[in-house]
Enzyme design. Sequence first.
Site, short mmCIF file in Angstrom:
data_model
loop_
_atom_site.label_atom_id
_atom_site.label_comp_id
_atom_site.label_asym_id
_atom_site.label_seq_id
_atom_site.Cartn_x
_atom_site.Cartn_y
_atom_site.Cartn_z
CD GLN A 177 -3.24 1.10 2.15
OE1 GLN A 177 -2.61 1.60 2.97
NE2 GLN A 177 -4.46 1.56 1.86
CE1 TYR A 219 -2.75 10.03 6.71
CE2 TYR A 219 -4.19 7.43 6.15
CZ TYR A 219 -3.87 8.95 7.12
OH TYR A 219 -3.91 7.66 8.83
NE ARG A 265 -8.48 -0.20 2.84
CZ ARG A 265 -8.77 -0.56 3.23
NH1 ARG A 265 -8.03 0.79 3.93
NH2 ARG A 265 -9.64 -1.38 4.09
N GLY A 282 -9.57 -6.39 8.44
CA GLY A 282 -9.02 -5.57 9.54
C GLY A 282 -8.22 -6.15 10.82
NE ARG A 283 -11.59 -3.35 13.47
CZ ARG A 283 -12.99 -1.98 13.60
NH1 ARG A 283 -12.80 -1.53 15.05
NH2 ARG A 283 -13.96 -2.62 12.86
C1 FNR Z 1 -6.91 0.87 10.16
N1 FNR Z 1 -6.52 0.50 8.53
C2 FNR Z 1 -5.85 1.19 7.50
N2 FNR Z 1 -6.39 1.05 6.90
C3 FNR Z 1 -5.61 1.75 5.57
O1 FNR Z 1 -5.71 2.33 3.89
N3 FNR Z 1 -3.89 1.63 5.43
C4 FNR Z 1 -3.99 1.92 6.49
O2 FNR Z 1 -2.70 1.04 7.12
C5 FNR Z 1 -4.98 1.01 7.95
N4 FNR Z 1 -4.16 1.12 9.48
C6 FNR Z 1 -4.86 0.79 9.91
C7 FNR Z 1 -4.71 0.44 11.76
C8 FNR Z 1 -5.29 -0.08 12.64
C9 FNR Z 1 -5.07 -1.01 13.60
C10 FNR Z 1 -6.66 -0.71 12.57
C11 FNR Z 1 -7.52 -1.07 12.85
C12 FNR Z 1 -7.42 0.24 10.94
C13 FNR Z 1 -7.91 0.19 8.33
C14 FNR Z 1 -7.84 -0.79 8.35
O3 FNR Z 1 -7.28 -1.47 6.11
C15 FNR Z 1 -9.79 -1.32 8.26
O4 FNR Z 1 -11.35 -0.31 6.89
C16 FNR Z 1 -10.67 -1.71 9.13
O5 FNR Z 1 -10.09 -1.96 10.33
C17 FNR Z 1 -11.78 -1.36 9.37
O6 FNR Z 1 -12.66 -3.19 9.00
P1 FNR Z 1 -12.28 -4.39 10.26
O7 FNR Z 1 -10.90 -4.09 11.13
O8 FNR Z 1 -13.83 -3.82 11.01
O9 FNR Z 1 -12.16 -5.61 9.09
#
Ligand code: FNR
Length: 368
Positions: A102, A189, A236, A325-326
Site C-alpha cells: 500500500q 490522506y 483503495r 482488518g482487526r
Molecule cells: C487500519 N486501517 C488502515 N487502512 C488503510 O488503508 N491503511 C492502513 O495502513 C490502515 N491502518 C490501520 C491500522 C489499524 C490498527 C486499524 C484498526 C485499521 C483501516 C483498515 O484497513 C480497515 O478498513 C478497518 O480496520 C475496518 O475493517 P475491520 O477491522 O472492521 O475488518
Amino acid sequence: MTTIDKLLTPVRVGDFTLANRVFMAPLTRSRASQPGDVPSALNARYYAQRATAGLIVTEATQISRQGQGYAWTPGIYSDAQEAGWKAVVDGVHAAGGAVSLQLWHVGRISNRLLQEDGQAPVAPSALRAVNSKSFVVQPDGTAGNAPTDTPRALETAELPGIVADYAAAARRAVRAGFDFVEIHAANGYLLHQFLATGVNQRTDQYGGTLENRARLLLEVVDALVAEIGAARVGVRLSPNFVAHDIEDAESEAAAIYLAQQFSRRKLAYLHIAEPDWVGGPALTTEFRTALRQAFTGALVFCGNYTAEKAEALIAAGTADAVAFGRPYIANPDLVKRFAQGAALNTPDPSTFYGGAEQGYTDYPALAD
Ligand code: FNR
C-alpha cells in the site's frame, strides 16, 4: 454453521489466481526498525504468519519522507527499505501467499518533526486538519500524538514530482517482488485530500470540478500503469469517510466516476474501505451495486465484515473478495478458522501501534 463456500474459492485478480477471497486489510502497526523506517525480520514473520490470506495488503508505506505522518511506519524510498520489503515478500511467497504494497502519502496529516529540515507538511490547500493527530518522537526522545501542523499548498509545478515519487515507489515494490501495489487514496490522506470538496480549494486544474479534483489520483494511476502495468495496480477509496477532517459533498459520485476510470484502464482491483467502523454512515446496497456496475476488475469491500456477511456479498455478485482488518491482527490463521467455523481470538487495541512481538506475532494459531 453457515456454509461459506464462495469465500474460500479462488479468485482472479490481474494476472494472478489467488487461493481464496479472504484478504488481509492494510493495517498500520508502527513497528518498522529504526533508524530509517526499514521493514525488519519481525515484520516479515508477522506477514508470513498471515500468508494463507488470498491477498495480503501491507500496512500503508510512505513513498517519500514528505509522505510520512507517523513515526515508525515503513517507507519504500530507500535501498534499505526496499531490501527489508524484499525479505517480507520472500517470506509470504515461500508460505504460498500473495502480497500488495500500500503506497502512502499522508499530505496534511503530518507534523514538522517528521519532515525534512522541519518544513511544513504539504496539502492541496493550506488548511490544517484541526481534529487530527500525527504521531512523533520529540527531540527529547518521548513519543506520542502531536497536533498536525498547518500545511503549505503544493505548487502546481510540484505535482509531477509527487507523481514521480509514486512511480519510483512502485518500481521499487516490483523489484522487491510484490505482486501488486495499492494506491492509498482513502482515509483522508493526500490523494483523498485532493478529491474532497471541503479540503481542496485549489483554483488550478487540480481543483474545482470532480474531474479536476480526481486529476492527481488519475495521473498517479497512469504513471503506475506505465511503470508496472495495470494488472499489478489496485486503488483503495473510502467513500463517505468522515475522520481526518474530511468533508466531501460529492464522495459517492467521485467513487463511481473513479471506478469507471479505473475500469477503462483495466486496473487489477478496487478496494472500498467502508466508513462505518470509524463513525461514517454505512454504505447502502444501492451504492455498492452501482460500484459493481462501474468497475469490471476485482472489487473488494472492507469494514466490519464477518465471514457470513462476506459470503453473502460475494454470493450476491457484488464483491469478488472481502478484506478483514482487526480480525487479521488477532488471527494469523483466519482462513482456517473460517473454514472450520472456529472461534476467533479478540484483538487488543493497546498493542495495535508500536512495540514488538507482543500483540503482533504472538496471537495463537489453531492447533493442528
Ligand atoms: C487500519 N486501517 C488502515 N487502512 C488503510 O488503508 N491503511 C492502513 O495502513 C490502515 N491502518 C490501520 C491500522 C489499524 C490498527 C486499524 C484498526 C485499521 C483501516 C483498515 O484497513 C480497515 O478498513 C478497518 O480496520 C475496518 O475493517 P475491520 O477491522 O472492521 O475488518
